[in-house]
Design an enzyme around this catalytic site. Structure first.
Site, short mmCIF file in Angstrom:
data_model
loop_
_atom_site.label_atom_id
_atom_site.label_comp_id
_atom_site.label_asym_id
_atom_site.label_seq_id
_atom_site.Cartn_x
_atom_site.Cartn_y
_atom_site.Cartn_z
N SER A 69 19.29 -19.99 46.44
CA SER A 69 18.48 -19.22 45.64
C SER A 69 18.55 -17.85 46.06
O SER A 69 19.34 -17.28 45.93
CB SER A 69 17.06 -19.97 46.10
OG SER A 69 16.06 -19.29 44.86
N HIS A 92 16.65 -26.89 40.43
CA HIS A 92 16.92 -26.04 41.50
C HIS A 92 17.07 -26.58 42.97
O HIS A 92 17.12 -25.85 43.95
CB HIS A 92 15.57 -24.75 41.67
CG HIS A 92 15.79 -23.66 42.42
ND1 HIS A 92 16.94 -22.81 41.96
CD2 HIS A 92 14.89 -23.31 43.35
CE1 HIS A 92 16.78 -21.74 42.76
NE2 HIS A 92 15.64 -22.01 43.66
N ASP A 109 18.44 -26.16 36.02
CA ASP A 109 17.51 -25.17 37.00
C ASP A 109 16.76 -24.24 36.16
O ASP A 109 17.28 -23.25 35.56
CB ASP A 109 18.49 -24.32 37.80
CG ASP A 109 17.84 -23.68 38.93
OD1 ASP A 109 16.58 -23.28 38.98
OD2 ASP A 109 18.74 -23.21 39.65
#
Length: 736
Positions: free
Chosen positions: A573, A706, A664
């Site tokens: 991320s 994610h 995601d």
């Protein structure tokens, strides 16, 4: 020291044949007079056939590379074997019942259990594994009503942030007809009459009825707070708060432990700041029934109406509230205010000079468990809720306290602990004792894991500006420091997030069977030393994060742990952005890079799903000042040929794997897809006989998001893939 030539084509595949991605040279944006090309803009549309074909070709290429990684099957077997151990979460109590999650070892998702008292027989309450054949439906949130009669739970499919809330009657475990959709970033908070709960949602997206939730990229705006009455249709829910004038604001509604107040938390982004309003429910004898059919929001009173600090309620006695805040206290403090005199605030526990006050939990009537972070290690204290005075220090090992579970009426507290070499301990602490002890309630053991094989060091690394950056280094004992060892360096550095010690089966396998060190760098941008540490790596100072991480890498090399050809960096991320920026800035320093779901396009991230919430840390390209610092480090816009900037040098990019997933909807896949296309073009396909022989590949997961809610088998598959790639390119030797 270049990373070319030390492993001549480790895969034996010859030059990789990268898929040729169409470049649309006509897409050029004007940012404050600066023209910026975006030739792979078309990769932002996940539904386009051309994008699907691009993904399929990349998947095929990556598989051809991974097939040559000899340790792939060995890693898969070892990780699977170590993963196969029983795991438990910290229990929580409602009424006289306790609730907790349990996984027997290799179950795709954790199962929710319930038992009467601590001595009762556990009974299975909700098994998400029965909700899908492939384990991709996960529990995102649960909330039990005050009387322990109902369970509200949120389900997510394929790792998406979108949640559907269902309700179960606990007495006979039957499902109620209630079903609430299009919920995202939401608490579930029951009123104490158990008639219903507060939750937050977004309007139905365009094409909502036919949408595969999680694959859309449209921006998430106009969050709203609702109240749902049990047994009614969602269309009848009471709209409690919305703010069309501030479409990016997000709302969370939480009922206080005494059931008298509803607190409204208002956030604009991911930073540690919020507004705080309250609604006195006891002032309305009819409860929320009286607001049915009303077009007006609930009559909230504004206690804090500006976004300059964070306020989190710890406890209240009627209108007297205790809050955890960073207002004029970057390392946080506890304060008290009476809602009837909102201008009079007093300090209960002042800010500490050195340690960060992370949380406070009211327990045992008028006490609280207070959790401090001290040089990235946790400290636990019992304090007096009224005066803030210290009553007891609770003994805890070096590691992470990841959960404190109790309510104000409870004298029995459960505390979750983990560390690099401690899979997990749940402690039970009875505060009625004169000198409370930490007794082991449950301990998680991993068959075949012997902690005595390993050692942990914490070092302080001087960064570019001289600031000392803490770093944990874990590896096998009695190793020669001759620079020959594979090394995995992990970092994050953003959004006030602290990276503290935790147990990882994957990393234990790397240390034991590949002789690797694994290292966690606590770089600036995180919350390890409070808000000043966070701000030192945000906005115009974001480059500081990359400088800190690069300094950590240089330390590992100069101290004899590893050398560039043996060093892999990893992050996810915001940490994926970290990896992307560092390989652009110092490609010769690393042998391998693993970037998970990274934010790679710093000029357009705010245009998709919840990306606008990150402008608090990054800034926004629509502002001229911000644009100039973003374009300087944006990974997508800074891919350069090292051999041209370093003529005569043998430098090339490290072997790189970008990891993303089709569902995601936090950091949309186009970040990684555009970065992959750009790297393959600039470094490889645009040249004949490119010096870039290290592979540039993408691992694109289907039916995953994610990271949250990913089933166990997918976690193991991905770990075996990325770490076998790492082992291959670093030339790591397998030890049984």
């Amino acid at each position: 020291m270049g990373s070319i030539g030390f492993l001549e084509d480790p895969f034996g595949l010859g030059p990789l044949h990268y898929p040729i991605a169409r470049r649309d040279e006509s897409v050029v944006d004007d940012y404050h007079g600066v023209k910026v090309a975006d030739p792979y803009r078309w990769l932002e549309d996940p539904d386009a056939e051309e994008v699907k074909q691009f993904v399929q070709k990349q998947v095929k290429l990556t598989e051809s590379v991974l097939e040559k990684c000899e340790t792939r099957d060995k890693l898969h077997k070892k990780i699977t074997k170590l993963f196969d151990h029983p795991r438990y979460t910290v229990p929580f109590k409602r009424g006289n019942k306790y609730f907790y999650f349990h996984n027997t070892g290799l179950q795709a998702q954790n199962v929710l259990y319930m038992q009467d008292g601590l001595d009762g027989e556990p009974e299975e309450l909700l098994d998400p594994n029965t909700l899908s054949e492939d384990g991709t439906v996960s529990l995102k949130a649960i909330s039990v009503s005050e009387d322990a009669k109902y369970l509200a739970y949120g389900l997510s499919s394929s790792g998406s942030d979108w949640v559907t809330i269902k309700v179960m009657r606990l007495e006979d475990k039957t499902g109620e007809p209630d079903s609430l959709s299009w919920i995202k970033f939401s608490d579930i908070s029951w009123t104490h009459d158990s008639k219903g709960f507060f939750y937050s949602r977004y309007p139905v997206p365009k094409d909502g009825e036919t949408l595969d939730a999680g694959t859309e990229t449209s921006v998430n705006v106009n969050h709203e707070l609702y109240y749902h009455f049990l047994g009614t249709n969602q269309s009848e829910d009471i709209l409690c708060w919305s703010d069309p004038e501030n479409p990016k604001h997000m709302f969370g509604g939480r009922v206080t432990d005494d059931g008298k107040y509803l607190l409204l938390y208002i956030d604009e982004g991911c930073g540690p700041v919020n507004k705080l309003y309250f609604f006195a429910m006891t002032a309305f004898p009819e409860g929320l029934e009286g607001f049915k059919g009303s077009k007006d929001p609930l009559p909230f009173v504004k206690l804090i109406d500006h976004l300059d600090a964070q306020y989190i309620a710890v406890a209240n006695d009627d209108s007297s509230f205790t809050f955890l805040t960073n207002k004029d206290a970057p390392k946080y403090k506890l304060v008290r205010v009476d809602l009837k005199e909102p201008s009079k605030w007093i300090d209960v526990v002042p800010e500490d000079e050195k340690d960060v006050l992370e949380s406070a939990c009211a327990v045992n009537g008028n006490q609280m468990i207070v959790r401090y972070l001290s040089d990235v290690k946790y400290v636990l204290q019992v304090r007096d809720l009224k005066t803030g005075s210290l009553l007891h220090k609770l003994p805890i090992d070096i590691g992470t306290v990841y959960g404190v579970s109790a309510r104000r009426e409870d004298s029995m507290v459960f505390i979750g602990f983990t560390s690099f070499l401690t899979p997990g301990i749940i402690y039970q602490c009875n505060l009625e004792m004169e000198f409370p002890e930490m007794k082991i309630f449950r301990e998680i053991t991993v068959p075949g894991f012997d902690r005595s094989e390993f050692e942990i060091n914490q070092v302080l690394v001087p960064s570019k500006d001289g600031t000392k950056i803490p770093m944990f280094i874990v590896g096998k004992k009695d190793v020669n420091m001759d620079g020959s060892h594979p090394c995995l360096l992990y970092g994050y550095g953003g959004f006030n997030v602290s990276l503290t010690p935790f147990f990882s089966v994957n990393r234990i396998v790397l240390a034991r069977h590949l002789g690797a060190f694994f290292c966690i760098a606590n770089i600036r941008g995180g919350g390890e030393y409070g808000e000043e540490w966070h701000k030192a790596g945000a906005l115009s100072k974001k480059q500081t994060c990359f400088d800190d991480f690069i300094s950590a890498a240089e330390y590992l090399i100069s101290s004899g742990y590893t050398r560039p050809q043996k060093l892999c960096i990893e992050g996810g991320s915001n940490g994926g952005l970290l990896v992307g920026a560092c390989i652009n800035q110092r490609p010769e320093l690393f042998g391998c890079a693993l970037a998970h779901v990274g934010v790679m396009d710093m000029l357009r991230f705010h245009k998709f799903t919840i990306g606008h919430a990150w402008t608090c840390d990054f800034g926004c390209s629509e502002k001229e000042e911000d644009f100039h610092w973003l374009i300087e480090y944006s990974p997508l816009h800074n891919v350069r040929r090292p051999w041209e900037t370093n003529p005569g040098g043998q430098s090339q990019y490290p072997s790189t794997m970008l990891l993303t997933a089709d569902h995601d909807d936090r950091v949309v896949p186009s970040h990684s897809l555009k970065m992959l296309a750009t790297m393959q073009y600039v470094l490889c396909t645009s040249l004949d006989n490119s010096p870039q022989t290290n592979p540039m590949i993408g691992r694109i997961e289907c039916k995953a998001g994610h990271g949250c809610g990913r089933p166990t088998h997918k976690l193991i598959d991905e770990a075996a893939d990325r770490y076998s790639f790492m082992a291959k390119v670093l030339g790591a030797t397998w030890f049984e």
